[in-house]
Structure formats: C-alpha cells, structure tokens
Design a protein around this motif. Structure first.
Motif, PDB file in Angstrom:
ATOM      1  N   ALA A 149      10.290   9.331  -1.249  1.00 40.65           N
ATOM      2  CA  ALA A 149       9.548   8.105  -0.940  1.00 40.65           C
ATOM      3  C   ALA A 149      10.069   7.527   0.375  1.00 40.65           C
ATOM      4  N   ARG A 150       9.155   7.317   1.295  1.00 35.24           N
ATOM      5  CA  ARG A 150       9.523   6.663   2.555  1.00 35.24           C
ATOM      6  C   ARG A 150       8.942   5.261   2.555  1.00 35.24           C
ATOM      7  N   ASP A 151       9.828   4.256   2.552  1.00 33.56           N
ATOM      8  CA  ASP A 151       9.328   2.885   2.583  1.00 33.56           C
ATOM      9  C   ASP A 151       9.516   2.301   3.979  1.00 33.56           C
ATOM     10  N   ALA A 152       9.339   1.000   4.110  1.00 29.13           N
ATOM     11  CA  ALA A 152       9.394   0.369   5.434  1.00 29.13           C
ATOM     12  C   ALA A 152      10.782   0.430   6.052  1.00 29.13           C
ATOM     13  N   LYS A 153      11.786   0.711   5.255  1.00 33.51           N
ATOM     14  CA  LYS A 153      13.160   0.680   5.740  1.00 33.51           C
ATOM     15  C   LYS A 153      13.783   2.059   5.890  1.00 33.51           C
ATOM     16  N   MET A 210       0.847  -1.191   0.000  1.00 32.91           N
ATOM     17  CA  MET A 210       0.000   0.000   0.000  1.00 32.91           C
ATOM     18  C   MET A 210       0.882   1.239   0.000  1.00 32.91           C
ATOM     19  N   THR A 211       0.416   2.279  -0.682  1.00 29.77           N
ATOM     20  CA  THR A 211       1.149   3.545  -0.735  1.00 29.77           C
ATOM     21  C   THR A 211       0.182   4.678  -0.444  1.00 29.77           C
ATOM     22  N   TRP A 212       0.648   5.626   0.388  1.00 27.67           N
ATOM     23  CA  TRP A 212      -0.147   6.802   0.737  1.00 27.67           C
ATOM     24  C   TRP A 212       0.521   8.054   0.166  1.00 27.67           C
ATOM     25  N   VAL A 213      -0.283   8.983  -0.275  1.00 22.43           N
ATOM     26  CA  VAL A 213       0.242  10.271  -0.728  1.00 22.43           C
ATOM     27  C   VAL A 213      -0.648  11.372  -0.172  1.00 22.43           C
ATOM     28  N   ASP A 214      -0.030  12.425   0.324  1.00 20.92           N
ATOM     29  CA  ASP A 214      -0.746  13.552   0.930  1.00 20.92           C
ATOM     30  C   ASP A 214      -0.793  14.697  -0.077  1.00 20.92           C
ATOM     31  N   VAL A 215      -2.004  15.044  -0.533  1.00 13.70           N
ATOM     32  CA  VAL A 215      -2.187  16.118  -1.510  1.00 13.70           C
ATOM     33  C   VAL A 215      -3.253  17.082  -0.988  1.00 13.70           C
ATOM     34  N   ASP A 216      -2.903  18.357  -0.907  1.00 17.06           N
ATOM     35  CA  ASP A 216      -3.838  19.383  -0.427  1.00 17.06           C
ATOM     36  C   ASP A 216      -4.466  18.992   0.914  1.00 17.06           C
ATOM     37  N   ARG A 217      -3.617  18.516   1.821  1.00 17.71           N
ATOM     38  CA  ARG A 217      -4.027  18.159   3.187  1.00 17.71           C
ATOM     39  C   ARG A 217      -4.995  16.983   3.242  1.00 17.71           C
ATOM     40  N   THR A 276       6.138  21.734  -6.584  1.00 16.14           N
ATOM     41  CA  THR A 276       6.240  21.237  -5.209  1.00 16.14           C
ATOM     42  C   THR A 276       6.771  19.805  -5.178  1.00 16.14           C
ATOM     43  N   THR A 277       7.394  19.469  -4.080  1.00 17.30           N
ATOM     44  CA  THR A 277       7.931  18.114  -3.892  1.00 17.30           C
ATOM     45  C   THR A 277       6.792  17.131  -3.656  1.00 17.30           C
ATOM     46  N   ILE A 278       6.889  15.972  -4.275  1.00 19.80           N
ATOM     47  CA  ILE A 278       5.895  14.904  -4.079  1.00 19.80           C
ATOM     48  C   ILE A 278       6.425  13.965  -2.999  1.00 19.80           C
ATOM     49  N   ARG A 279       5.575  13.641  -2.031  1.00 23.46           N
ATOM     50  CA  ARG A 279       5.975  12.771  -0.928  1.00 23.46           C
ATOM     51  C   ARG A 279       5.021  11.588  -0.846  1.00 23.46           C
ATOM     52  N   ILE A 280       5.590  10.388  -0.878  1.00 26.03           N
ATOM     53  CA  ILE A 280       4.774   9.186  -0.757  1.00 26.03           C
ATOM     54  C   ILE A 280       5.301   8.331   0.393  1.00 26.03           C
ATOM     55  N   LEU A 281       4.427   7.493   0.927  1.00 28.41           N
ATOM     56  CA  LEU A 281       4.751   6.607   2.044  1.00 28.41           C
ATOM     57  C   LEU A 281       4.271   5.203   1.690  1.00 28.41           C
ATOM     58  N   LYS A 282       5.191   4.217   1.770  1.00 21.10           N
ATOM     59  CA  LYS A 282       4.828   2.838   1.446  1.00 21.10           C
ATOM     60  C   LYS A 282       5.059   1.930   2.643  1.00 21.10           C
ATOM     61  N   ASN A 283       4.171   0.932   2.813  1.00 22.85           N
ATOM     62  CA  ASN A 283       4.270   0.053   3.982  1.00 22.85           C
ATOM     63  C   ASN A 283       5.321  -1.038   3.816  1.00 22.85           C
ATOM     64  N   GLY A 297      17.187  12.310 -11.611  1.00 18.58           N
ATOM     65  CA  GLY A 297      17.574  10.964 -12.009  1.00 18.58           C
ATOM     66  C   GLY A 297      18.453  10.222 -11.025  1.00 18.58           C
ATOM     67  N   LEU A 298      18.670  10.798  -9.858  1.00 11.26           N
ATOM     68  CA  LEU A 298      19.492  10.154  -8.839  1.00 11.26           C
ATOM     69  C   LEU A 298      18.686   9.963  -7.565  1.00 11.26           C
ATOM     70  N   CYS A 299      19.118   8.995  -6.737  1.00 10.12           N
ATOM     71  CA  CYS A 299      18.465   8.760  -5.441  1.00 10.12           C
ATOM     72  C   CYS A 299      19.491   8.900  -4.336  1.00 10.12           C
ATOM     73  N   SER A 300      19.044   9.447  -3.205  1.00 11.45           N
ATOM     74  CA  SER A 300      19.942   9.665  -2.073  1.00 11.45           C
ATOM     75  C   SER A 300      20.531   8.362  -1.542  1.00 11.45           C
ATOM     76  N   CYS A 301      19.880   7.229  -1.794  1.00 12.72           N
ATOM     77  CA  CYS A 301      20.380   5.950  -1.291  1.00 12.72           C
ATOM     78  C   CYS A 301      21.529   5.408  -2.129  1.00 12.72           C
ATOM     79  N   LYS A 302      21.793   6.082  -3.261  1.00 10.00           N
ATOM     80  CA  LYS A 302      22.862   5.653  -4.181  1.00 10.00           C
ATOM     81  C   LYS A 302      22.643   4.203  -4.616  1.00 10.00           C
ATOM     82  N   ASP A 303      21.363   3.851  -4.785  1.00 12.56           N
ATOM     83  CA  ASP A 303      20.934   2.525  -5.231  1.00 12.56           C
ATOM     84  C   ASP A 303      21.353   1.410  -4.265  1.00 12.56           C
ATOM     85  N   TYR A 304      21.503   1.790  -2.973  1.00 12.36           N
ATOM     86  CA  TYR A 304      21.833   0.795  -1.957  1.00 12.36           C
ATOM     87  C   TYR A 304      20.715   0.792  -0.929  1.00 12.36           C
ATOM     88  N   TRP A 305      19.817  -0.192  -1.073  1.00 16.12           N
ATOM     89  CA  TRP A 305      18.740  -0.305  -0.082  1.00 16.12           C
ATOM     90  C   TRP A 305      18.244  -1.724   0.016  1.00 16.12           C
TER      91      TRP A 305
END
Length: 716
Positions: free
Chosen positions: A696-700, A583-590, A665-672, A708-716
């Motif tokens: 994106a915030r996942d379970a970890k 499941m994924t949640w996204v917060d848009v306009d509160r 604006t930045t898009i923020r999603i949350l995944k279980n 085109g880059l991710c802060s995790c440097k493709d290590y997750w």
C-alpha cells in the motif's frame, strides 16, 4: 523533325560522379610536363570537389598524395584541401595541413576556428584565434562570431571581454548585427545579462536574430517578465518576429504560466503565418501544457502532420506533469507504433507517469524498451527507473538498476535514498548517504532532505538530529523550510512537541506548512491545547487553509469533543471549504480502478461487498477488532463499526482479491491520504488470511504487508 522530337522525348541521364577507379586512372594520365599549372590546378580542384560531394576522406588523401608525388606542390591548393577535409569532418587532417601552409587566407582561419567551435573543441578554437595576432591577420565578423561561442562554452568571461574589445576597436560591435548577435548570445550564456542588454542597445541596425538572442538569455536565466518586455520592444521597433523568436517567447509564457500573453502571442503567430512552423507548434503545445490547459495542448498536437521525436516528447511530458498519466501512456504507445524512437527524456517522463500511479507492470514494459535502446545505464532514465521501482515498493529492483549505472552522480543517489525513505528502509538510506564521500560526491540540499525523510519514516530520531546539526554547521548547505518541516515531523511524531515548536520559532517567517506539520503531530498525540495555539498561528497566515480545519476537526473527533467538531464543520461550510475525499486506486489486469469510502458505483459492487464481508469474518477469527478511535463521526457503536468496514482501501483490496482468486500475485494499492490505523491493522491480518503480499502506497510512504507484519513496523 522526328529526330528532334525523339531527342526531346528521350529521358535525360542523371549526372553521375566519376568512380574512384576513373579518378585513379585520371591521375595516371596526368602529365604535368605537358600541362600548364592552371590546368593541373583545375583538374585537382575538380577531383577535390568530387571527393567532397562523396564525403570520401580517403579520396581526398589520395588526391593530396598524388599532388606530392607528381611534384605539383600541394600547398598551392592548401586552402581548398583544408576546406575539403573540414567538409568531410576531419579537422585533424585539416589542422596538419593548415600548420604547413606558409600563407593562410582569413577564410581558412575562419573555417578552422568555426569547425573547432562547432565540435566543442573550444580551447583549440581560442588558441587559433590568439595565433592570428602573431601572424598579423586581423579577425573579421566571422572569426569573432565563432570565437565568442568558444569563450561562452568554456565560461571564460575575461577572454570574452577581450575579444569584445577587439570587436569595438575594429568597429564591428555597433555596425555589424552579426557580431552583435554573437556577443549578446555569449554574454547571455555567461550569465551577464546586463552586458548582453548593453550590447543590443549599442547595435545600430537591429534585427530579429539579435532580439531573439536576448530573449532566449532572459528566459534561460528565469527573467521571463523582462523577456516579454524585450519582445514587446522588438515589435514596437517594427521588427517582425520569426519562428524562433515566437518559440522562445512562448517558452517564457509557459514558464511564467502566463496564459493571457500566451494566447495573445498565439494569435500573433496565426496572423504572421507561422502556426504551421514546427518550432512554433512545439512551443505552443508546451506553453499550454505548462499552463495546465491540456485540451488546448492536444488540439495543437492534432495539427501536426508528422510530429517528430521532440514534439511527441513535449506532449508526453506535459500530460505526465498535469496528472494525465494514462493519456500519456496511450500517446507513448502511439509514438512507438508510428516508428518514432523515444529518447532519454521521453522515457524518463513516461516512467514518471507509471510511478505516479504505481503502475509496476507498465513500468516493467517501459524498462524493456529502455534496455532495447541501450539507455538503461543513462543517468536520467536510470534515475526514473529507480524512482519507479521505489514508488512501487520494489527497492531490490531499484537497487539493481542503481548498481548497473555506468556513472554515478548526485541525482540517481538522491533518488535511491528517497526510494529507501519511502519504503521505511532508514538504515539502508543512511548507508548509501555515508558512501557518497567514498564516491567523491558532495550531498546537496535534496540529498539531505531525502535522508532526513528516511530517518523520519524509520523513526531514527538520534540519527536525524545528528544529520540536521551537521547541516547547520555546513556553510555550503542552505537550510530550507522543507528541511525544517522534516525535522519538525520527526520530533513531533516522537512526541517531542515542545522541541518541534521551538525549532519552528527559530525559522524566520515560518510558513503554513511548518505549523500544519506540528498540528499533525498534535493530532497523533492528542495534544489539544498546543493544537489550538498552533491553529491560531496558521490562521494568521492563511485563514482559509482547509488542511488546518480538517486536522483540527479530526483531532476533536478523536478525543470525542463532538461540539467542537460540529463548530469546525459549520465554519468550513461558511467558508466553503471542502475536505478532500479519501480515494484508493488498484491496478488489476492493466486496468486502474478507483474506490471511495462506501462506494457502490463500481459495476461489480455486489461481488466486491460479498468478498469484503468474507474477509471481515476471516480477520475477526484472527483477532481483528474495529478501532473506533478512527471514526470521525458521532455515531452509535454499530454504525461506527460499519463505517470502518467500508473504507476505500478495504474495498480496493476486496476487489483485487475477487478478481485474482486462486492466484499468488502481490496486490498493490495507492491511496491519496494516509492509511488509517484501523485499515493498517486489518490489512496485516488479511495478509495472513489470504496468504498474499499487499503493498500500500499512501500519501506519506509505502507499507509492505506480509505474514501479518508491515515494513513500517507500525511507525507511520
């Protein structure tokens, strides 16, 4: 007759105290040469009473000064002057006068000792108590009850025992329930529950206050089962519970999550007529929340006529802890509208609710309220703010809050290190960890867990191994299974599976979590043989562990072993095990929107899928090729591709982009669950195609996608 009726009907004038101008004039009119000492004493006593009622410290000082100038001899009314100073909150003025008195009554000694104890000036209370013996004044029950509190506040076991001995000598331990209750309370606060119980057993005539002190002690020291037994003993002895004993035992039931006894006590509260008492109602609300019965908790709350700050906070904490974050936010807004000011605990809890769902906008609004009440530098709300910004991927804001704290202790530092950990900033976490010694702080087990997690998420294998080795050599740190699990994950993800397995075998009685962590690493590296060996170890401990079945099924699927996948799924059906849906949640306009894979339940599904198809075409032009290794079903190639297109995180991002066209604006999603590899690559390319930042915030952990880059440097 008319005159009498008129007099009766005339409104009476309320009693008014003399103004200080009148008092001053009275002083000038006094002539002690023509007045008896008794008359002067009565007059000064009257003035002191008026000053005390007005809480006028300056008035009392003027009365004392007039006594001295008039030659009356202010020491003759010393006890009353001391009493007046204490009632107006000036214990230092009272002490100055106390030291001048040649003869001090036991009541005055007690008043001074009690006042010092109430103001947490326990050393001075004990010093006065010890001074009584030098003057040959024997303490009474009021002296001892105050000084017992002072000893417990300072944690002085030996001093408390000596005072206990004096109570025994004076015959007050067993005969005076007031002293007995104070003794039980002292020993409970000192952690000496055996002594507390012995005192209670020795008191001849027990009352509810005595039993409540013992119940509270057992509850605070995590001995809830014993607290319930004591409560039962009290009722058996015919002693009726009061509002506070009910409140205490309900807290015990909540801590034990003992809803059966909790409901029985609720019935007893109704029968005893205490259901409307504030302490009982608040404890009922908390008890139901801790037992997970939020509906019952809300029912109790509705019965409050004018809920206070404590009650609102109890409700909000319970909602936040039971996954009802949105309801908690609604109740918090109602609390503010009702002009009830939140405290640091209220604000910390509501910030935790915001961080759980990554509600950054709402969290910023709460931050403004925190600043309004001047609590932004409070360590509790500060730690909650750091946690909020960390869990929303805004480590710069988290660090800004951290740097603004007035005083550092281990809690906000742990929270900041963990924020760095979740966002993959391992080096920053290590830098702060190494600074702790400069700040005069010793890392605790939570600190080490947070910094190991940071090394894990950033792939800092050597640093993690070095820290783990230092923990083993530190006799003040007790290694927990969580520490081992973190190291197993770090070694496993680095491909050092045999070392990870050897580490688990060094743990006495390794639990399911440790073995499942290794199994997860086996899946990453597709090490089937070790995975099957690990699976057997897990099933020895927990045959019905659904997480292990899912991991092994996914491993077989990733290696194309579909027969084994079918066998695992058949086994899960027989055992009635279910896989948690992604499941994924996204917060848009509160507003928070929830998506599942292939979800058509959203009212704007048509627009979402149109936007998704448009995005897929754009990223294909940038080189996106669906990674079929992440399809866990035996389908033909085209269906595998289509199944990847409709993952929950892709739907959530498509919806957010459709709702925020022409915005930056930045898009923020949350995944279980963890973000899959295909979605990870897809989101990187989307950040280029739409020129938007995506968090994106996942379970970890967090993934911060930009250009085109991710802060995790493709290590997750």
């Amino acid at each position: 007759m008319r005159t009498i009726q008129a007099t009766l009907q005339r409104p009476t004038q309320p009693y008014r105290l003399k103004s200080f101008a009148c008092i001053a004039q009275d002083f000038n009119d006094i002539s002690f040469h023509n007045s008896s000492l008794t008359d002067g004493s009565q007059l000064y006593t009257s003035f002191l009473r008026q000053c005390t009622e007005r809480k006028s410290l300056s008035g009392i000082r003027r009365v004392q000064l007039h006594m001295i100038k008039s030659g009356f001899g202010h020491l003759s009314l010393g006890n009353k002057l001391i009493d007046a100073y204490l009632k107006c909150g000036s214990i230092d003025d009272a002490r100055d006068l106390f030291d001048e008195l040649p003869h001090r009554h036991i009541v005055t000694w007690n008043s001074m000792i009690a006042s010092y104890s109430k103001q947490k000036r326990s050393k001075e209370a004990i010093s006065l108590y010890e001074g009584m013996a030098w003057e040959g004044v024997f303490p009474d029950e009021f002296t001892l009850s105050s000084v017992f509190k002072a000893f417990s506040d300072l944690g002085l076991v030996r001093g408390g025992r000596r005072a206990h001995g004096q109570a025994v000598v004076l015959g007050l331990e067993v005969s005076n329930v007031f002293v007995g209750s104070a003794l039980v309370d002292m020993y409970a606060k000192l952690g000496r529950m055996r002594d507390a119980r012995l005192v209670l057993d020795r008191v001849l005539e027990k009352d509810v206050v005595l039993f409540t002190a013992l119940i509270v002690g057992y509850t605070q020291h995590g001995e809830g089962v014993v607290a319930l037994e004591v409560f039962g003993d009290m009722l058996k002895q015919g002693i009726k519970a009061n509002e506070y004993s009910f409140a205490s035992i309900l807290i015990t039931c909540g801590n034990l999550e003992d809803i059966s006894n909790g409901k029985l006590i609720h019935g007893l509260i109704i029968k005893s007529g205490f259901e409307s008492a504030v302490a009982s109602q608040t404890s009922l609300l908390t008890m139901y929340s801790k037992c997970g019965l939020i509906a019952d908790s809300l029912k109790v709350f509705k019965r409050f006529v004018n809920p206070n700050q404590v009650t609102w906070t109890s409700l909000i904490v319970g909602l936040a802890q039971n996954g009802r974050e949105e309801v908690a936010l609604t109740k918090f807004r109602q609390m503010i509208r009702n002009s009830i000011n939140p405290n640091s605990f209220t604000l910390s809890s509501i910030l935790q609710a915001c961080s759980s769902l990554a509600m950054l906008d709402q969290g910023k609004q709460i931050h403004a309220i925190v600043m309004k009440f001047g609590l932004d530098r409070n360590k509790f709300t500060g730690a909650a703010l750091i946690d909020l910004y960390g869990k929303c991927g805004s480590t710069e804001m988290a660090r800004s809050v951290f740097d603004g704290l007035l005083a550092f202790d281990v809690v906000p530092i742990n929270t900041m290190i963990y924020s760095y950990s979740q966002n993959g900033l391992g080096h920053e976490a290590l830098e702060l960890f190494n600074r702790m010694k400069d700040l005069g702080l010793e890392p605790n087990d939570v600190t080490f867990l947070s910094v190991l997690s940071a090394c894990n998420n950033a792939g800092l294998l050597e640093e993690g191994c070095r820290i783990f080795a230092s923990m083993r050599n530190n006799c003040n740190i007790e290694l927990t299974r969580d520490h081992y699990a973190c190291m197993v994950d770090l070694l496993g993800r680095a491909g050092r599976l045999k070392e990870a397995e050897m580490l688990i075998n060094q743990v006495s009685n390794p639990d399911v979590v440790l073995w499942r962590t290794l199994l997860s690493a086996c899946r990453i590296h597709r090490e089937v043989e070790m995975a099957e060996r690990v699976m057997n170890r897990v099933f020895e401990l927990a045959p019905a562990d659904d997480g292990t079945h899912v991991l092994l099924s996914n491993l077989y699927a990733s290696t194309g072993n579909w027969d084994q996948v079918i066998e695992m799924k058949s086994m899960m059906r027989e055992m009635r095990l279910k896989k948690n849906p992604a499941m994924t949640w996204v917060d848009v306009d509160r507003e928070t929107h929830t998506f599942m894979a292939g979800d058509w339940s959203h009212p704007r599904s048509k627009e979402i899928y149109e936007m998704l198809e448009e995005l897929i075409e754009k990223v294909k032009g940038l080189g996106y090729v669906p990674d079929l290794r992440f399809v866990l079903q035996d389908l033909d190639e085209e269906k595998k591709q289509r199944s990847l297109y409709y993952h929950s995180e892709k739907l959530a991002i498509a919806f957010a982009l459709w709702r925020s066209k022409n915005k930056t604006t930045t898009i923020r999603i949350l995944k279980n669950l963890r973000v899959c590899g295909d979605c990870h690559n897809w989101i990187k390319l989307v950040s280029i195609a739409v020129r938007r930042e995506i968090i994106a915030r996942d379970a970890k952990r967090f993934h911060y996608f930009k250009d085109g880059l991710c802060s995790c440097k493709d290590y997750w």
